[in-house]
Design a protein around this motif. Structure first.
Motif, PDB file in Angstrom:
ATOM      1  N   VAL A 186       0.790  -1.156   0.191  1.00 56.01           N
ATOM      2  CA  VAL A 186       0.048  -0.003  -0.095  1.00 56.01           C
ATOM      3  C   VAL A 186       0.830   1.213   0.017  1.00 56.01           C
ATOM      4  CG1 VAL A 186      -0.291  -0.049   2.446  1.00 56.01           C
ATOM      5  CG2 VAL A 186      -1.783   1.209   0.923  1.00 56.01           C
ATOM      6  N   ASP A 187       0.410   2.280  -0.652  1.00 55.08           N
ATOM      7  CA  ASP A 187       1.093   3.454  -0.674  1.00 55.08           C
ATOM      8  C   ASP A 187       0.323   4.441  -0.029  1.00 55.08           C
ATOM      9  OD1 ASP A 187       2.031   5.907  -1.563  1.00 55.08           O
ATOM     10  OD2 ASP A 187       3.113   5.221  -3.438  1.00 55.08           O
ATOM     11  N   LEU A 188       0.575   4.946   0.974  1.00 57.22           N
ATOM     12  CA  LEU A 188      -0.680   5.521   1.856  1.00 57.22           C
ATOM     13  C   LEU A 188      -0.841   6.909   1.061  1.00 57.22           C
ATOM     14  CD1 LEU A 188       0.456   5.000   5.628  1.00 57.22           C
ATOM     15  CD2 LEU A 188      -1.060   4.015   4.196  1.00 57.22           C
ATOM     16  N   ARG A 249       5.150   7.974  11.419  1.00 56.96           N
ATOM     17  CA  ARG A 249       6.341   7.487  10.839  1.00 56.96           C
ATOM     18  C   ARG A 249       7.349   8.533  10.579  1.00 56.96           C
ATOM     19  NH1 ARG A 249       5.776   1.911   7.844  1.00 56.96           N
ATOM     20  NH2 ARG A 249       4.863   0.761   9.626  1.00 56.96           N
ATOM     21  N   ALA A 250       7.027   9.868  10.048  1.00 59.93           N
ATOM     22  CA  ALA A 250       7.769  10.853   9.731  1.00 59.93           C
ATOM     23  C   ALA A 250       8.547  11.394  10.859  1.00 59.93           C
ATOM     24  CB  ALA A 250       6.967  11.966   8.885  1.00 59.93           C
ATOM     25  N   LEU A 251       7.854  11.559  11.944  1.00 62.97           N
ATOM     26  CA  LEU A 251       8.484  12.019  13.271  1.00 62.97           C
ATOM     27  C   LEU A 251       9.581  11.107  13.811  1.00 62.97           C
ATOM     28  CD1 LEU A 251       5.572  14.137  14.656  1.00 62.97           C
ATOM     29  CD2 LEU A 251       7.492  14.817  13.511  1.00 62.97           C
ATOM     30  N   SER A 252       9.417   9.833  13.460  1.00 65.72           N
ATOM     31  CA  SER A 252      10.154   8.733  14.326  1.00 65.72           C
ATOM     32  C   SER A 252      11.233   8.199  13.331  1.00 65.72           C
ATOM     33  CB  SER A 252       9.243   7.636  14.670  1.00 65.72           C
ATOM     34  OG  SER A 252       8.827   6.943  13.816  1.00 65.72           O
ATOM     35  N   GLY A 258       6.429   5.814  -1.105  1.00 67.38           N
ATOM     36  CA  GLY A 258       6.223   4.754  -1.936  1.00 67.38           C
ATOM     37  C   GLY A 258       5.423   3.277  -1.291  1.00 67.38           C
ATOM     38  N   PRO A 259       5.228   2.443  -2.157  1.00 71.41           N
ATOM     39  CA  PRO A 259       4.557   1.306  -1.697  1.00 71.41           C
ATOM     40  C   PRO A 259       5.235   0.364  -0.517  1.00 71.41           C
ATOM     41  CG  PRO A 259       4.632   1.323  -4.097  1.00 71.41           C
ATOM     42  CD  PRO A 259       5.492   2.455  -3.408  1.00 71.41           C
ATOM     43  N   GLU A 260       4.531  -0.055   0.557  1.00 72.07           N
ATOM     44  CA  GLU A 260       5.158  -0.726   1.486  1.00 72.07           C
ATOM     45  C   GLU A 260       4.380  -1.846   1.810  1.00 72.07           C
ATOM     46  OE1 GLU A 260       6.250   0.136   6.394  1.00 72.07           O
ATOM     47  OE2 GLU A 260       6.587   1.706   4.991  1.00 72.07           O
ATOM     48  N   PRO A 261       4.877  -2.951   2.050  1.00 74.48           N
ATOM     49  CA  PRO A 261       3.960  -4.064   2.547  1.00 74.48           C
ATOM     50  C   PRO A 261       3.029  -4.024   3.609  1.00 74.48           C
ATOM     51  CG  PRO A 261       6.378  -4.780   2.298  1.00 74.48           C
ATOM     52  CD  PRO A 261       6.399  -3.317   2.336  1.00 74.48           C
ATOM     53  N   LEU A 262       1.731  -4.355   3.757  1.00 76.12           N
ATOM     54  CA  LEU A 262       0.765  -4.019   4.806  1.00 76.12           C
ATOM     55  C   LEU A 262       1.180  -4.649   6.012  1.00 76.12           C
ATOM     56  CD1 LEU A 262      -1.781  -2.510   4.965  1.00 76.12           C
ATOM     57  CD2 LEU A 262      -3.100  -4.808   4.432  1.00 76.12           C
ATOM     58  N   THR A 263       2.065  -5.620   5.766  1.00 70.76           N
ATOM     59  CA  THR A 263       2.710  -6.293   7.045  1.00 70.76           C
ATOM     60  C   THR A 263       3.708  -5.379   7.782  1.00 70.76           C
ATOM     61  OG1 THR A 263       4.364  -7.388   5.896  1.00 70.76           O
ATOM     62  CG2 THR A 263       2.374  -8.524   6.491  1.00 70.76           C
ATOM     63  N   GLY A 264       4.283  -4.395   7.215  1.00 73.79           N
ATOM     64  CA  GLY A 264       4.994  -3.459   7.839  1.00 73.79           C
ATOM     65  C   GLY A 264       4.206  -2.441   8.983  1.00 73.79           C
ATOM     66  N   PHE A 265       3.036  -2.574   9.072  1.00 70.22           N
ATOM     67  CA  PHE A 265       2.208  -1.781   9.824  1.00 70.22           C
ATOM     68  C   PHE A 265       1.584  -2.450  11.014  1.00 70.22           C
ATOM     69  CE2 PHE A 265       1.952  -0.085   5.620  1.00 70.22           C
ATOM     70  CZ  PHE A 265       2.161   1.463   5.715  1.00 70.22           C
ATOM     71  N   SER A 268      -3.375  -2.585  14.522  1.00 75.76           N
ATOM     72  CA  SER A 268      -4.709  -1.301  14.484  1.00 75.76           C
ATOM     73  C   SER A 268      -4.491  -0.579  13.280  1.00 75.76           C
ATOM     74  CB  SER A 268      -4.347  -0.506  15.538  1.00 75.76           C
ATOM     75  OG  SER A 268      -2.944  -0.163  15.677  1.00 75.76           O
ATOM     76  N   GLU A 269      -3.078  -0.332  12.630  1.00 75.39           N
ATOM     77  CA  GLU A 269      -3.079   0.666  11.598  1.00 75.39           C
ATOM     78  C   GLU A 269      -3.434  -0.120  10.198  1.00 75.39           C
ATOM     79  OE1 GLU A 269       0.871   3.151  12.645  1.00 75.39           O
ATOM     80  OE2 GLU A 269       1.312   1.231  11.777  1.00 75.39           O
ATOM     81  N   ARG A 270      -3.082  -1.489  10.235  1.00 76.32           N
ATOM     82  CA  ARG A 270      -3.725  -2.307   9.052  1.00 76.32           C
ATOM     83  C   ARG A 270      -5.340  -2.159   8.891  1.00 76.32           C
ATOM     84  NH1 ARG A 270       0.452  -5.982  10.743  1.00 76.32           N
ATOM     85  NH2 ARG A 270      -1.138  -7.516  11.623  1.00 76.32           N
ATOM     86  N   ALA A 271      -5.954  -2.464  10.141  1.00 74.55           N
ATOM     87  CA  ALA A 271      -7.374  -2.407  10.057  1.00 74.55           C
ATOM     88  C   ALA A 271      -7.884  -0.792   9.721  1.00 74.55           C
ATOM     89  CB  ALA A 271      -7.880  -2.405  11.576  1.00 74.55           C
TER      90      ALA A 271
END
Length: 302
Positions: A186-188, A249-252, A258-265, A268-271
């Protein structure tokens, strides 16, 4: 640029409950202030920031998008004026280093009228979007490009259908995870934030309500005119929820680009991502139907 102290302060504020919208607005303000200082005395050209900085939605790692009003067609632009530490300037991006984004007042007026009259030519849709998000770095711009754009849209209200079509062109789809099937990417920004921001921009242009930030545009939308009450509320929540994830994520760390695997979240973020994907796509389908049924007209348009 925002200093490491600013970065730490905003990270602390976010941890204590400050909204992601506040953090983005503050980061944008710090960047624009730094750009104003960098431009001071270097050029007589009027510079407008656009994109995330123009909307007040920039975060660490955001690009600098800008355009300029020059005195004569032959005026160049000092690239050094854009070299603000910590602000990324994409050489292939939207900056006054490109001639099409560096025009005289008369050239801008003529071009804006042409784009509104035929937004499918000469990248008119893209330019209308850049101009709608643009705000001046200095005071009392002449001409006020926002007013020129608003007048052109009043004269050519049908261009708004093309603006909406562009907002509906990319449908988010985050499929569920299945056993033995690799997790989807997913590319947020591209999949979730951009569609909401484009719909909010269209609603602001169509309703003549103005504003730059996505939340501000949605809050100003008149329920029942272009968007229904529940659609406005859902779009506001979708933008806030995804911006929260992006801001965290930008602050930490390096953030998301770009795209990132959904498993990287986080779970609760995936939901949240799946809910936003379904909700935005559903609203897009409804708007697509209304557009096909020609139900969108301006009160003062044909």
């Amino acid at each position: 640029m925002p200093t490491t102290t600013d970065h730490a302060r905003l990270r602390s504020e976010f941890a204590r409950g400050a909204t992601s919208e506040h953090i983005a607005a503050e980061w944008s303000r710090l960047c624009v202030d730094e750009l104003r200082t960098a431009l001071d005395g270097r050029t007589d050209t009027q510079v407008w920031v656009t994109g995330s900085l123009g909307r007040g939605e920039a975060l660490p790692g955001s690009d600098l998008d800008a355009l300029a009003v020059t005195g004569t067609p032959h005026d160049g632009f000092d690239a050094a004026a854009l070299r603000v530490p910590g602000v990324i300037v994409d050489p292939n991006g939207a900056t006054p280093l490109q001639r099409r984004l560096r025009r005289t007042p008369d050239e801008w007026r003529a071009a804006i009228t042409r784009w509104a009259a035929d937004p499918l030519e000469d990248r008119g849709i893209v330019m209308i979007g850049l101009l709608a998000d643009a705000r001046p770095v200095g005071d009392r711009p002449d001409p006020d490009l926002s007013e020129v754009l608003a007048a052109a849209i009043r004269a050519h209200p049908r261009c708004l259908n093309a603006v909406l079509s562009d907002a509906l062109a990319h449908r988010p789809h985050v499929r569920p995870a299945f056993p033995l099937v690799s997790a989807p990417n997913v590319d947020l920004k591209q999949d979730l934030l951009t569609p909401v921001r484009k719909i909010a921009r269209w609603a602001a242009l169509a309703g003549g309500t103005g504003g730059h930030a996505t939340g501000e545009r949605l809050a100003a939308a008149r329920p029942g005119e272009y968007l229904e009450v529940d659609e406005i509320a859902d779009l506001q929540r979708c933008h806030h929820e995804i911006l929260d994830i992006v801001t965290r994520r930008a602050l930490s760390g390096p953030g998301i680009d770009g795209p990132e695997p959904l498993t990287g979240f986080r779970p609760s973020e995936r939901a949240t991502i799946r809910w936003v994907s379904r909700t935005v796509a559903g609203i897009q389908r409804v708007l697509d139907y209304r557009l096909s049924a020609s139900s969108f007209t301006r009160p003062d348009g044909p």
